[in-house]
Enzyme design. Structure first.
Site, mmCIF file in Angstrom:
data_model
loop_
_atom_site.group_PDB
_atom_site.id
_atom_site.type_symbol
_atom_site.label_atom_id
_atom_site.label_comp_id
_atom_site.label_asym_id
_atom_site.label_seq_id
_atom_site.Cartn_x
_atom_site.Cartn_y
_atom_site.Cartn_z
ATOM 1 N N GLY A 289 0.779 -1.240 0.000
ATOM 2 C CA GLY A 289 0.000 0.000 0.000
ATOM 3 C C GLY A 289 0.807 1.284 0.000
ATOM 4 O O GLY A 289 0.285 2.349 0.349
ATOM 5 N N SER A 290 2.077 1.216 -0.431
ATOM 6 C CA SER A 290 2.876 2.452 -0.410
ATOM 7 C C SER A 290 2.336 3.478 -1.425
ATOM 8 O O SER A 290 2.357 4.684 -1.158
ATOM 9 C CB SER A 290 4.361 2.169 -0.657
ATOM 10 O OG SER A 290 4.604 1.856 -1.997
ATOM 11 N N ASN A 291 1.835 3.005 -2.553
ATOM 12 C CA ASN A 291 1.264 3.952 -3.532
ATOM 13 C C ASN A 291 -0.027 4.562 -3.012
ATOM 14 O O ASN A 291 -0.273 5.749 -3.203
ATOM 15 C CB ASN A 291 1.015 3.258 -4.873
ATOM 16 C CG ASN A 291 2.264 3.196 -5.717
ATOM 17 O OD1 ASN A 291 2.668 4.196 -6.310
ATOM 18 N ND2 ASN A 291 2.902 2.041 -5.751
ATOM 19 N N LYS B 299 -17.279 -14.855 -7.174
ATOM 20 C CA LYS B 299 -16.709 -13.548 -7.504
ATOM 21 C C LYS B 299 -17.803 -12.521 -7.804
ATOM 22 O O LYS B 299 -17.637 -11.326 -7.557
ATOM 23 C CB LYS B 299 -15.737 -13.659 -8.678
ATOM 24 C CG LYS B 299 -14.879 -12.418 -8.812
ATOM 25 C CD LYS B 299 -13.531 -12.667 -9.395
ATOM 26 C CE LYS B 299 -12.755 -11.359 -9.489
ATOM 27 N NZ LYS B 299 -11.680 -11.408 -10.457
ATOM 28 N N MET C 271 -4.394 -7.176 -6.605
ATOM 29 C CA MET C 271 -3.925 -8.381 -7.291
ATOM 30 C C MET C 271 -5.024 -9.248 -7.919
ATOM 31 O O MET C 271 -4.750 -10.355 -8.352
ATOM 32 C CB MET C 271 -3.078 -9.232 -6.327
ATOM 33 C CG MET C 271 -1.842 -8.519 -5.818
ATOM 34 S SD MET C 271 -0.770 -7.919 -7.157
ATOM 35 C CE MET C 271 -0.046 -9.464 -7.711
ATOM 36 N N ASN D 227 -4.854 1.899 -13.337
ATOM 37 C CA ASN D 227 -3.889 1.043 -12.648
ATOM 38 C C ASN D 227 -2.488 1.573 -12.894
ATOM 39 O O ASN D 227 -2.232 2.233 -13.905
ATOM 40 C CB ASN D 227 -3.997 -0.391 -13.199
ATOM 41 C CG ASN D 227 -3.054 -1.353 -12.514
ATOM 42 O OD1 ASN D 227 -2.907 -1.327 -11.284
ATOM 43 N ND2 ASN D 227 -2.401 -2.211 -13.279
ATOM 44 N N HIS E 147 1.429 0.126 -13.263
ATOM 45 C CA HIS E 147 2.147 -1.132 -13.485
ATOM 46 C C HIS E 147 3.649 -0.851 -13.564
ATOM 47 O O HIS E 147 4.065 0.092 -14.240
ATOM 48 C CB HIS E 147 1.655 -1.793 -14.777
ATOM 49 C CG HIS E 147 2.264 -3.134 -14.991
ATOM 50 N ND1 HIS E 147 1.872 -4.243 -14.266
ATOM 51 C CD2 HIS E 147 3.258 -3.549 -15.809
ATOM 52 C CE1 HIS E 147 2.600 -5.276 -14.645
ATOM 53 N NE2 HIS E 147 3.450 -4.892 -15.576
#
Ligand code: GRF
Length: 192
Positions: free
Chosen positions: A12-14, A66, A91, A108, A110
């Protein structure tokens, strides 16, 4: 002001950086409504607690399937009037029901210069294959894995870097510099 929900499965650093960017002026135009994690033990949840950001955790294994899992997420997104979903180390593949509801409204980050190294372990693969350069990409999410249209990407040189750890650090540093900037410009309508 664009309401965002941030999705993270891991460190969770971002996520943390996007919140801190609002406080120190590196980011603006968005409001973080909650942090969603699909893993009860993810460190992102700890960070959210410290930052005073609402935490939402739903594990797939606690749902029938899901479909039910994403239905619960969608209910929360709608309740909080979230306009943009920001993935930051989430993820799981987003399935079509959620993608349809949030068409072109899920982004997102990447850790590679896409389309190179889609999927997992992108930094490690670039390093082990002795690439001279790699990079980061911010893109819209579609039904594929790291295949959506690209919003912004930047290269970095890794030719003279000796260890994987150092490459990872360099990539994360760049991610932390770029993600708030791009999100800000997106929320302010400066880029599409
Ligand atoms: C980042 O490298 C991001 O590019 C990838 O997952 C990682 C998440 O790192 N999608 P963190 O959890 O934000 O530290």
């Amino acid at each position: 002001m664009v309401n965002i929900g941030i999705f993270a499965s891991g460190s969770g650093s971002n996520f943390e950086n996007l919140v801190l960017a609002l406080e120190d002026g590196r980011g603006e135009g968005y409001s973080v409504k909650f942090l969603f994690s699909d893993k009860k033990n993810s460190y992102a949840l700890e960070r959210a607690k410290k930052l005073g950001i609402e935490r939402v955790c739903i594990e797939l294994k606690d749902c029938l399937n899901k479909e039910e899992y994403e239905k619960k997420i969608l209910e929360k997104l709608e309740k909080e009037n979230v306009q943009l979903i920001v993935l930051a180390g989430y993820m799981k593949i987003i399935s079509s029901a959620l993608l349809q509801k949030y068409e072109n409204r899920i982004i997102n980050i990447h850790p590679s210069y896409l389309p190179n190294y889609q999927g997992k372990d992108a930094i490690k693969r670039a390093f082990l294959e002795k690439n001279k350069e790699t990079g980061i990409t911010i893109h819209y999410v579609d039904e594929g894995v790291d295949t959506g249209s690209i919003i912004y990407q930047e290269k970095i040189q890794i030719e003279n870097i000796k260890t994987l750890k150092e490459v990872e650090e360099k990539i994360h540093q760049l991610e932390h510099e770029i993600y708030p900037k791009v999100l800000t410009r997106l929320c302010q309508g400066e880029i599409k």
